[in-house]
Design a protein around this motif. Structure first.
Motif, PDB file in Angstrom:
ATOM      1  N   CYS A  22       0.868  -1.178   0.000  1.00  0.00           N
ATOM      2  CA  CYS A  22       0.000   0.000   0.000  1.00  0.00           C
ATOM      3  C   CYS A  22       0.903   1.226   0.000  1.00  0.00           C
ATOM      4  CB  CYS A  22      -0.902  -0.027   1.230  1.00  0.00           C
ATOM      5  SG  CYS A  22      -1.932   1.428   1.461  1.00  0.00           S
ATOM      6  N   ARG A  45     -16.308  -5.463   8.056  1.00  0.00           N
ATOM      7  CA  ARG A  45     -14.868  -5.276   7.892  1.00  0.00           C
ATOM      8  C   ARG A  45     -14.171  -5.530   9.233  1.00  0.00           C
ATOM      9  NH1 ARG A  45     -13.058  -0.350   4.154  1.00  0.00           N
ATOM     10  NH2 ARG A  45     -14.663  -1.451   2.953  1.00  0.00           N
ATOM     11  N   TYR A  95      -8.085  -4.322   2.747  1.00  0.00           N
ATOM     12  CA  TYR A  95      -7.997  -2.869   2.622  1.00  0.00           C
ATOM     13  C   TYR A  95      -6.875  -2.340   3.509  1.00  0.00           C
ATOM     14  CZ  TYR A  95     -12.742  -3.165   0.723  1.00  0.00           C
ATOM     15  OH  TYR A  95     -13.843  -3.462  -0.037  1.00  0.00           O
ATOM     16  N   TRP A 116      -8.778   5.148   3.105  1.00  0.00           N
ATOM     17  CA  TRP A 116      -8.802   3.736   2.748  1.00  0.00           C
ATOM     18  C   TRP A 116      -8.284   3.516   1.334  1.00  0.00           C
ATOM     19  CZ3 TRP A 116     -10.204  -0.015   6.206  1.00  0.00           C
ATOM     20  CH2 TRP A 116     -10.759   0.437   7.408  1.00  0.00           C
ATOM     21  N   GLY A 119      -8.924  -1.572  -2.036  1.00  0.00           N
ATOM     22  CA  GLY A 119      -9.264  -2.962  -1.767  1.00  0.00           C
ATOM     23  C   GLY A 119      -8.601  -3.909  -2.758  1.00  0.00           C
TER      24      GLY A 119
END
Length: 126
Positions: A22, A45, A95, A116, A119
């Motif tokens: 990420c 989640r 995520y 966020w 995904g």
């Protein structure tokens, strides 16, 4: 505004490994408390792991402890999730999330995160 762009994921067999990444932009990376969550179809989640702003502290859900490892690379503005010994029950959309000050790091509550990623699907076949 913080942008989080994820990469990695895919379809693997039980026992295999995967690495998710990420990349964060829009804010000084050391300001961000990072975490990973996952969401299976029809379920809420859930927290997977988190890392402190300094990178010195890590937090794990019991279900992944000893199999998953979170790490951060401040030079690359990136947080990684290394997933080993994957199980079918790890199947979910994963995520990454970022929290900005004054939020604390290590929260297991998704509402404690401000931004966020898009995904990434992880599917583990038996």
């Amino acid at each position: 505004q913080v942008q989080l762009v994820q990469s990695g994921g895919g379809l693997v067999q039980a026992g295999d490994s995967l690495r998710l990444s990420c990349v964060a932009s829009g804010r000084t990376f050391s300001d961000l408390a990072m975490g990973w969550f996952r969401q299976a179809p029809g379920k809420e989640r859930k927290f997977v792991t988190a890392i402190s702003r300094s990178g010195g502290y890590t937090y794990y859900a019991d279900s992944v402890k000893g199999r998953f490892t979170i790490s951060s690379d401040n030079a690359q503005n990136t947080v990684h999730l290394q997933m080993n010994s994957l199980k079918p029950e790890d199947t979910a959309v994963y995520y990454c999330a970022a929290a900005i000050p004054p939020r604390i790091s290590g929260s297991r509550n998704p509402t404690s995160y401000d931004y966020w990623g898009q995904g990434t699907q992880v599917t583990v076949s038996s």
